[in-house]
Design an enzyme around this catalytic site. Structure first.
Site, short mmCIF file in Angstrom:
data_model
loop_
_atom_site.label_atom_id
_atom_site.label_comp_id
_atom_site.label_asym_id
_atom_site.label_seq_id
_atom_site.Cartn_x
_atom_site.Cartn_y
_atom_site.Cartn_z
N CYS A 174 0.84 -1.18 0.00
CA CYS A 174 0.00 0.00 0.00
C CYS A 174 0.87 1.24 0.00
CB CYS A 174 -0.91 0.00 1.23
SG CYS A 174 -1.90 -1.50 1.43
N ARG B 242 -4.82 1.57 -0.32
CA ARG B 242 -4.73 0.12 -0.24
C ARG B 242 -4.65 -0.57 -1.60
NH1 ARG B 242 -8.98 -4.56 1.63
NH2 ARG B 242 -7.40 -6.10 2.17
N LEU B 243 -3.66 -1.46 -1.72
CA LEU B 243 -3.62 -2.47 -2.77
C LEU B 243 -3.94 -3.79 -2.08
CD1 LEU B 243 -2.98 -3.38 -5.70
CD2 LEU B 243 -0.61 -3.66 -4.97
N ALA B 244 -5.12 -4.32 -2.33
CA ALA B 244 -5.61 -5.48 -1.57
C ALA B 244 -4.87 -6.75 -1.99
CB ALA B 244 -7.11 -5.65 -1.78
N ILE B 245 -4.20 -7.39 -1.01
CA ILE B 245 -3.46 -8.62 -1.25
C ILE B 245 -3.97 -9.74 -0.34
CG2 ILE B 245 -1.18 -9.71 -1.21
CD1 ILE B 245 -1.35 -7.62 -3.36
N ASN C 267 2.45 -0.54 5.15
CA ASN C 267 2.78 -0.80 3.75
C ASN C 267 3.68 -2.03 3.74
OD1 ASN C 267 3.57 -0.72 1.03
ND2 ASN C 267 5.23 0.71 1.47
N GLY C 268 3.23 -3.11 3.11
CA GLY C 268 4.05 -4.30 3.04
C GLY C 268 3.27 -5.55 3.42
N SER D 168 10.77 -11.94 -7.15
CA SER D 168 11.96 -11.65 -7.94
C SER D 168 13.19 -12.23 -7.27
CB SER D 168 12.13 -10.13 -8.11
OG SER D 168 12.72 -9.56 -6.95
#
Length: 624
Positions: free
Chosen positions: A2, A50-53, A75-76, A363
């Site tokens: 996020c 928010r980036l929903a994960i 964030n994380g 990665s």
């Protein structure tokens, strides 16, 4: 994954703090296209994009304790949140969501400030404790997730990206002239400073505590070399495989589609192979290529994809795309885009998100710094061997090929600060710009005490060289609304590897010798033992006169450009002429100057324009 931001005002927050945090959240919209939230205590305002994960339905932030007076934004990802949740539940804490974020607020209540040492993951967080009037900012061990701050006369501001801090007009956008030479030599600024004057970052592995208007910083972790561990070769290999597999397995936790970058090199290929082993169906793998066959790793990536049975996706990047994306991604990056492969990296992330629908990518970042992937580690190891041969020690110290200083001890410290991971030598930087001559001393202060050898170089790079690479990956992934994860930077794995002598990791003088032995279980020899390419592009030819990016180099001569104003004209002209004629390869320095120019126009110049970032929920343009 996020974006977080907010203010701390010991005099008490007011309407201006609420409005300011709202503006900061707008500038972080690309980091969190799935929603937003904010909350105000008596002295702090917390904002979240928010980036929903994980916990797609219930993970909206800020999140609180049972009484609603201690709040957190994150964030994380916390990879061991399930274990922590069970332990905290057994201690009597009640959870309202299934989110990993909630273990932070309950962990703070249960264990105090030391809760952070129990977290496994990549994270930057802010906690406001209303009853005790305490404010905390914290960051993960390696600094995978960013966290910046600036102070004005009234308040402290913090945010995941620097541009959000500029929502407050009292935070000026000025070049940190004292750090310009360091930037050109190392492509980054060490420590907590940035290339913006007055903007600093929370140091990796630290927690800052603000209470009664005072700040205290506590370091809870740092890369170190503990007492050396020796063991049977077979036992070491088995333990390494176990730790790496466990790290990758932990990073496969997601409620959204997930894939891996598979460049065809050892690191990403190994991550992809192990991830595929722990995934029920075929995993999505992604690779980028260039028109020049000498730099195109797609055939090797295809070998890996066929071996692990992945759904493989490739893109090809042309010089025109590098040109088209440079200025826009400079805005996304905050500081100069000094690593040119940032742009193709972003294009992979964007392709994975927009064309395939993947939101999380693993990665191979960090493997070089942990296991010894760079040539300077092998050179340092050879020097260590010479120092142990009395008859050769004096001759080695005097040999021009091994350095200009009197002893190998000094050679290790000074030569590697200047040459090991710098883009040019000290003389070139000294001739190009004035001021800021203290950067070697600043870098030397970060060298681990008592380790004038290859082991010290590993730790030094983890403290300095790794940070801008992590910044690059964070910005380029978040500009596409995608989360990147780095299994090689799990602290359990890194601590184990740091405790191994360089002679084990570089056995026989071979870079990443131990990792190659680990990888033999999963990958064919043609991948394990192929020459390291390092995600390179034919950039030198593109920048040379007549090349597709040569106009960017010619623009450096413009007195209206930042580089034109700051660079010493004779040194700049000589550098351009030598590169055009093929008499010398100044690719890295010229690109650093091109990136500096783009940054200057984007953030400092009068012609600053809006930058549209992909993935924003509303498609709104965030003005500079």
């Amino acid at each position: 994954m996020c974006g977080i931001c907010g203010t701390y005002n010991p005099a008490g927050v007011g309407p201006e703090d609420h409005a300011l945090v709202g503006r900061m959240m707008e500038r972080l919209e690309h980091r969190g296209p799935d929603g937003d939230g904010s909350w105000a205590g008596s002295q702090a305002v917390l904002g979240h994009r928010r980036l929903a994960i994980i916990d797609l339905a219930g993970g909206r932030q800020p999140l609180f304790n049972e009484t609603g007076d201690v709040g957190v934004i994150l964030n994380g990802e916390i990879y061991n949140y399930r274990e922590l949740r069970r332990e905290l539940s057994d201690a009597g804490h009640r959870f309202a969501t299934a989110s990993d974020t909630e273990v932070i607020v309950h962990g703070y209540e249960e264990w105090g400030d030391d809760f952070v040492s129990r977290l496994r993951g990549m994270f930057a967080f802010a906690v406001w404790d209303e009853p005790r009037r305490r404010f905390l900012l914290g960051r993960d061990r390696f600094g995978v997730k960013p966290l910046y701050y600036a102070e004005t006369k009234d308040r402290l501001l913090f945010a995941s990206e620097i541009k959000a801090l500029f929502a407050d007009a009292e935070v000026p956008r000025r070049l940190n002239h004292a750090r310009l030479a360091e930037y050109l030599a190392f492509r980054s600024v060490a420590g907590e400073e940035t290339l913006f004057e007055g903007v600093r970052e929370v140091a990796p592995g630290t927690v800052q505590v603000y209470e009664a208007g005072r700040r205290a910083e506590r370091r809870y972790w740092s890369p170190e070399v503990p007492p050396v561990k020796n063991g049977h070769a077979g036992e070491l290999l088995e333990r390494g495989r176990e730790l790496l597999s466990d790290s990758i397995r932990a990073r496969l936790v997601s409620d959204v589609p997930l894939g891996t970058i598979t460049s065809g090199g050892l690191d990403s290929s190994l991550v992809s192979a192990i991830a595929a082993e722990h995934t029920a169906g075929p995993i999505d793998t992604f690779c980028v290529g260039f028109g020049d066959a000498a730099y195109d790793e797609r055939p090797f990536a295809r070998v890996v994809a066929d071996r692990i049975g992945s759904k493989h996706h490739t893109i090809e990047v042309a010089p025109a795309e590098i040109e088209r994306e440079l200025d826009r991604l400079t805005w996304a990056h905050d500081e100069p885009l000094t690593h040119p492969n940032s742009i193709p990296m972003h294009l992979i992330f964007r392709d994975a998100k927009e064309r395939v629908g993947v939101t999380v990518l693993l990665s191979g970042e960090g493997a070089d710094e942990v296991f010894g992937g760079y040539e300077w580690y092998a050179v340092a190891h050879r020097r260590d061997a010479l120092r142990r041969v009395p008859a050769l020690s004096l001759a080695a110290a005097a040999a021009p090929a091994l350095g200009k200083l009197a002893t190998l001890k000094k050679v290790m410290r000074r030569d590697y600060l200047v040459a090991a991971n710098a883009v040019s030598d000290h003389a070139a930087v000294s001739g190009l710009v004035a001021g800021g001559r203290d950067y070697l001393q600043r870098r030397a202060a970060l060298w681990p005490a008592g380790l004038e050898n290859a082991d010290g170089l590993f730790v030094y790079d983890q403290r300095t060289y790794l940070a801008p690479l992590l910044q690059r990956q964070d910005r380029m992934s978040m500009a596409a609304g995608l989360e990147a994860r780095e299994p090689f930077l799990d602290h359990h794995l890194a601590e184990w590897a740091n405790a191994l002598p360089a002679a084990v990791k570089l056995a026989g003088g071979v870079r990443k010798a131990l990792l190659k032995q680990l990888a033999a279980r999963w990958l064919p020899d043609e991948i394990v033992h192929r020459r390291k390419v390092g995600f390179e592009m034919p950039l030198g030819a593109w920048l040379r006169r007549g090349g597709p990016l040569s106009h960017r180099v010619q623009a450096l001569r413009d007195r209206g450009s930042l580089a034109g104003e700051l660079a010493e004209r004779p040194a700049l002209e000589r550098m351009i002429a030598e590169h055009d004629a093929g008499a010398a390869d100044h690719t890295n320095m010229l690109w650093s100057l091109v990136a500096l120019d783009s940054w200057g126009e984007t953030f400092l110049g009068a012609r600053v324009q809006s930058r549209r970032l992909p993935g924003a929920a509303t498609g709104r343009v965030v003005a500079a």
